[in-house]
Design an enzyme around this catalytic site. Structure first.
Site, mmCIF file in Angstrom:
data_model
loop_
_atom_site.group_PDB
_atom_site.id
_atom_site.type_symbol
_atom_site.label_atom_id
_atom_site.label_comp_id
_atom_site.label_asym_id
_atom_site.label_seq_id
_atom_site.Cartn_x
_atom_site.Cartn_y
_atom_site.Cartn_z
ATOM 1 N N GLU A 1 -3.751 -3.302 7.493
ATOM 2 C CA GLU A 1 -2.512 -3.569 6.759
ATOM 3 C C GLU A 1 -1.384 -2.585 7.037
ATOM 4 O O GLU A 1 -0.213 -2.956 7.035
ATOM 5 C CB GLU A 1 -2.779 -3.603 5.247
ATOM 6 C CG GLU A 1 -1.618 -4.233 4.507
ATOM 7 C CD GLU A 1 -1.619 -3.972 3.018
ATOM 8 O OE1 GLU A 1 -0.769 -4.574 2.348
ATOM 9 O OE2 GLU A 1 -2.422 -3.178 2.526
ATOM 10 N N GLY A 2 -1.702 -1.316 7.264
ATOM 11 C CA GLY A 2 -0.621 -0.362 7.476
ATOM 12 C C GLY A 2 -1.086 1.056 7.233
ATOM 13 O O GLY A 2 -2.284 1.347 7.152
ATOM 14 N N PRO B 1 -5.032 5.266 6.095
ATOM 15 C CA PRO B 1 -4.959 3.816 6.271
ATOM 16 C C PRO B 1 -4.642 3.164 4.932
ATOM 17 O O PRO B 1 -5.149 3.587 3.884
ATOM 18 C CB PRO B 1 -6.357 3.432 6.760
ATOM 19 C CG PRO B 1 -7.237 4.559 6.338
ATOM 20 C CD PRO B 1 -6.390 5.795 6.313
ATOM 21 N N LYS B 2 -3.775 2.147 4.947
ATOM 22 C CA LYS B 2 -3.443 1.441 3.707
ATOM 23 C C LYS B 2 -4.523 0.400 3.429
ATOM 24 O O LYS B 2 -4.769 -0.481 4.246
ATOM 25 C CB LYS B 2 -2.073 0.777 3.824
ATOM 26 C CG LYS B 2 -1.563 0.254 2.489
ATOM 27 C CD LYS B 2 -0.140 -0.233 2.594
ATOM 28 C CE LYS B 2 0.419 -0.559 1.211
ATOM 29 N NZ LYS B 2 -0.421 -1.498 0.447
ATOM 30 N N VAL B 3 -5.169 0.529 2.293
ATOM 31 C CA VAL B 3 -6.261 -0.377 1.922
ATOM 32 C C VAL B 3 -5.669 -1.660 1.361
ATOM 33 O O VAL B 3 -4.811 -1.631 0.476
ATOM 34 C CB VAL B 3 -7.190 0.298 0.887
ATOM 35 C CG1 VAL B 3 -8.321 -0.642 0.490
ATOM 36 C CG2 VAL B 3 -7.754 1.606 1.454
#
Length: 285
Positions: A167-168, A24-26
């Site tokens: 976020e992504g 997961p993009k933090v």
């Protein structure tokens, strides 16, 4: 000791591959954590020292170490990262205010890579070997965490991230070495939001279109500045139309009637109702 971080290329869309892991993009800002001889220093990706802004992260590991990750704050109501909160933490320099914000907006260091440990430079090791070393660490407090990853199933993870409004996703090649530049071995897929806006002006000295959206009464309210996305044909078409719509100007901007509509993608809406990092997609005719 600062090490310039490895940066992400942008993928065209979600993808799955057996030779990649996915994280997961933090939604925070990049942080290089460096501990040398018991002395901890924190750096942004551009080598700005931000140690004093995050006192809860000035805690030592068991030996000399350099870590890469993101510092983030979590919204207690949604459980999602709050980018504006971490920017508030980063921009605060006054000691008493830092102490107050440490209680109100606690930060977490989300670690995803280890670059040096116990005097050894680990950057030439394959990513999965570095991950194994990272997962063997004892973390100094609950203000530290290790970013989880899965193997192969990038599209499945992206679907979950999209559903949760995060976020992504970041995809990383399992054998990637750590290099201090942008690389296709690491790719990001952003969970964009979309909006339709009116262009109500432009900057005079550098490129930027002023965006606005109607408020509940129908009046236009500012929504930020579009600085990315349009190609030369879009810009040429805009100039051909906007001369007829000028309503005034000041030192920095020319203002237009709200006739030109555009579709943009963005990270999200800020708490103050602005587009965060808007990117122009196309005009709405």
């Amino acid at each position: 000791m600062f090490i310039s971080p490895m940066l992400l290329e942008t993928a065209s869309g979600p993808f799955s591959h057996s030779e990649y892991i996915y994280e997961p993009k933090v939604d925070g800002h990049r942080l290089i954590y460096s501990q040398q001889s018991g002395n901890v220093r924190l750096y942004t990706r551009h080598n700005n020292d931000c140690t004093r802004q995050y006192p809860e992260l000035i805690l030592p590991f068991d030996d000399n170490i350099i870590l890469d990750g993101e510092v983030a704050c979590t919204d207690p109501d949604t459980g999602l990262n709050d980018f504006e909160a971490v920017m508030s933490r980063f921009s605060t320099k006054q000691a008493s205010k830092i102490t107050q914000l440490t209680r109100m907006l606690p930060a977490t260091f989300a670690i995803f890579d280890i670059l040096h440990y116990k005097g050894q430079d680990l950057r030439n090791l394959p990513l999965m070997e570095r991950k194994a070393i990272l997962h063997g660490l004892t973390l100094p407090s609950n203000s530290f965490g290790i970013v989880p990853h899965i193997e192969g199933a990038g599209e499945e993870l992206y679907a979950q991230i999209e559903a949760m409004g995060m976020e992504g996703v970041v995809g990383k090649h399992k054998n990637s070495q750590y290099i201090s530049k942008r690389s296709k071995e690491w790719q990001k897929v952003i969970n964009w939001s979309y909006a339709d806006v009116f262009i109500t002006g432009y900057k005079k000295t550098e490129f930027g279109w002023l965006a606005a959206v109607p408020d509940p009464s129908g009046k236009m309210r500012p929504a930020g500045v579009i600085e990315h996305g349009p190609n030369s044909k879009h810009k040429q078409a805009f100039l051909g139309v906007c001369r007829q719509l000028i309503t005034g100007e000041d030192e920095k901007h020319v203002y237009l009637e709200p006739r030109i509509r555009a579709r943009v993608k963005m990270r999200n809406w800020t708490n103050s109702g602005l587009l965060r990092t808007p990117v122009f997609i196309d005009f709405i005719l």
